[in-house]
Write an enzyme that holds these catalytic residues in place. Structure first.
Site, PDB file in Angstrom:
ATOM      1  N   ASP A  50    -111.054  35.924 -57.998  1.00  0.00           N
ATOM      2  CA  ASP A  50    -110.269  36.742 -57.579  1.00  0.00           C
ATOM      3  C   ASP A  50    -110.741  37.700 -56.702  1.00  0.00           C
ATOM      4  O   ASP A  50    -110.803  39.037 -56.697  1.00  0.00           O
ATOM      5  CB  ASP A  50    -109.656  37.732 -58.823  1.00  0.00           C
ATOM      6  CG  ASP A  50    -109.046  36.874 -60.005  1.00  0.00           C
ATOM      7  OD1 ASP A  50    -108.722  35.443 -59.447  1.00  0.00           O
ATOM      8  OD2 ASP A  50    -108.962  36.960 -60.925  1.00  0.00           O
ATOM      9  N   GLU A 227     -98.949  34.715 -59.849  1.00  0.00           N
ATOM     10  CA  GLU A 227     -99.891  35.896 -60.031  1.00  0.00           C
ATOM     11  C   GLU A 227    -100.583  36.268 -58.876  1.00  0.00           C
ATOM     12  O   GLU A 227    -100.289  35.703 -57.658  1.00  0.00           O
ATOM     13  CB  GLU A 227    -100.614  35.443 -61.277  1.00  0.00           C
ATOM     14  CG  GLU A 227    -101.680  34.304 -60.749  1.00  0.00           C
ATOM     15  CD  GLU A 227    -102.594  33.999 -62.106  1.00  0.00           C
ATOM     16  OE1 GLU A 227    -102.396  34.435 -63.371  1.00  0.00           O
ATOM     17  OE2 GLU A 227    -103.596  33.261 -61.803  1.00  0.00           O
ATOM     18  N   HIS A 289    -105.915  33.187 -55.094  1.00  0.00           N
ATOM     19  CA  HIS A 289    -106.059  34.760 -55.655  1.00  0.00           C
ATOM     20  C   HIS A 289    -107.223  35.462 -54.914  1.00  0.00           C
ATOM     21  O   HIS A 289    -108.274  35.499 -55.533  1.00  0.00           O
ATOM     22  CB  HIS A 289    -106.305  34.757 -57.095  1.00  0.00           C
ATOM     23  CG  HIS A 289    -106.087  35.982 -57.582  1.00  0.00           C
ATOM     24  ND1 HIS A 289    -105.921  36.360 -58.952  1.00  0.00           N
ATOM     25  CD2 HIS A 289    -106.043  37.321 -57.140  1.00  0.00           C
ATOM     26  CE1 HIS A 289    -105.746  37.785 -58.852  1.00  0.00           C
ATOM     27  NE2 HIS A 289    -105.924  38.480 -57.931  1.00  0.00           N
ATOM     28  N   ARG A 317    -116.116  28.910 -60.278  1.00  0.00           N
ATOM     29  CA  ARG A 317    -115.441  28.872 -58.962  1.00  0.00           C
ATOM     30  C   ARG A 317    -116.407  29.889 -58.116  1.00  0.00           C
ATOM     31  O   ARG A 317    -117.447  30.481 -58.434  1.00  0.00           O
ATOM     32  CB  ARG A 317    -113.901  29.780 -58.904  1.00  0.00           C
ATOM     33  CG  ARG A 317    -113.022  29.125 -59.611  1.00  0.00           C
ATOM     34  CD  ARG A 317    -111.727  29.715 -59.718  1.00  0.00           C
ATOM     35  NE  ARG A 317    -111.699  30.931 -60.423  1.00  0.00           N
ATOM     36  CZ  ARG A 317    -110.545  31.208 -60.971  1.00  0.00           C
ATOM     37  NH1 ARG A 317    -109.538  30.747 -61.148  1.00  0.00           N
ATOM     38  NH2 ARG A 317    -110.732  32.361 -61.789  1.00  0.00           N
TER      39      ARG A 317
END
Length: 355
Positions: A50, A227, A289, A317
């Site tokens: 994120d 989201e 994101h 990630r």
């Protein structure tokens, strides 16, 4: 139901203000020298979730949740976006309490300037780690320094006080709004996007409005999810880039909402793109994101986002960065994810990181 460790604390999570990113170039300092021949290759961080980055006073700042849930703000070398993680100077601004509603699983912090203060928005849950208790919270700086002392301003919520994550804020026609991902009721199973007016940066002043819900096939892989909303402004137009489908899947992707002439709080004022605007390739999986900023000289638009380390790696990630463009009609063209190892020209006006 998703595993509760959907966003475990990691060494990096860059995060950014989309309002500044692609709207105004105010505050972007022109560099002393060009480095147009320089290149870099993704990933720009070996671990990350994120990512949120914002430019301020000639440098880039990232906010991240580290091990244990503490929040850190890192300042890059002057006019250097792609080395912010490697060359930046980090300061811890908040430590989660040992009890209370914001104790554990601190997710997706964002750093926003409002007037002469800074606000950090983040999601967190109770000390028992119960995902159903995730809510949005805010910190406010005591001064003008993004790396200075912060005061805990508590929960940011509407009257329903339901599950909420990934909150962000923006201003349209003088009115401030809060946008977040939430549940309709009290149980997991689908995440929608909600919007509500704010009377100040930490107070929601009206009922939440269901802005959008995941109904398209590409938004429902593994679970129906919308989201990570991020606001983009361009030539008087307002857009929300959001992430859809299960974040742990290769099919995580960006969607786009475009505001028309109607009011922000009227869902019919928004148009949803029927297809993802940024999605996996044969080499990049689960992109999404992230955040949006300008190049150091203000001439280019850039995106910073996370992607799976490899196909099937889920929440393992890395962080990527790449430029994007704008179409003639004013809508963003995010292009295609650039594979790891491919050389990309550095952002226009970028200076080498400090030795």
């Amino acid at each position: 139901m998703r595993p509760l460790a959907r966003r475990a604390a990691v060494p990096l999570a860059i995060t950014a203000l989309a309002l500044v990113a692609c709207g105004s170039t105010d505050g972007v300092s022109a560099p002393a020298a060009e480095t147009s021949a320089a290149t870099f290759a993704n990933p720009v961080a070996d671990v990350g979730n994120d990512p949120y980055v914002i430019e301020h006073d000639g440098a880039y700042y990232l906010v991240e949740s580290r091990s244990g849930g503490s929040l850190w703000v890192t300042r890059s070398s002057p006019a250097n976006l792609t080395d912010v993680y490697w060359s930046g100077t980090s300061v811890k601004i908040w430590e989660p309490p040992l009890d209370g509603p914001a104790c554990r699983d601190v997710w997706a912090p964002e750093l926003h300037p409002v007037d002469d203060r800074w606000f950090v928005y983040f999601a967190a849950t109770t000390c028992d780690g119960d995902n159903a208790n995730h809510r949005m919270f805010a910190l406010e700086s005591e001064g003008t320094d993004p790396q200075g002392t912060y005061v805990d301003r508590g929960q940011v919520t509407d009257d329903t006080d339901r599950w909420a994550i990934d909150g962000t804020t923006f201003v349209d026609d003088g009115q401030r709004y809060f946008v977040w991902s939430g549940w309709e009721g009290d149980t997991d199973g689908q995440q929608n996007l909600y919007v509500a007016p704010m009377s100040d940066p930490v107070t929601i002043s009206g009922p939440r409005v269901l802005l959008s819900e995941p109904t398209l096939p590409w938004e429902t892989r593994a679970m129906p999810i919308q989201e990570g909303p991020q606001v983009l402004l361009n030539e008087g137009r307002t857009f929300i880039v959001y992430s859809a489908s299960g974040s742990w899947t290769d099919d995580y992707a960006y969607g786009l909402l475009s505001l028309g002439d109607g009011p922000v709080l009227d869902p019919s004022s928004w148009t949803r793109s029927p297809d993802p605007v940024f999605a996996k390739t044969d080499d990049v999986f689960g992109p999404g994101h992230g955040s949006f900023v300008r190049s150091p000289d203000g001439t280019e638009s850039w995106m910073v986002y996370h992607a799976a380390r490899s196909s099937g790696s889920g929440w393992d990630r890395v962080v990527h960065a790449q430029p994007f463009t704008w179409r003639a009609d004013g809508t963003p063209d995010l292009g295609t994810p650039v594979a790891a190892g491919i050389e990309i020209p550095v952002p226009s006006g970028q200076l080498p990181a400090d030795a």
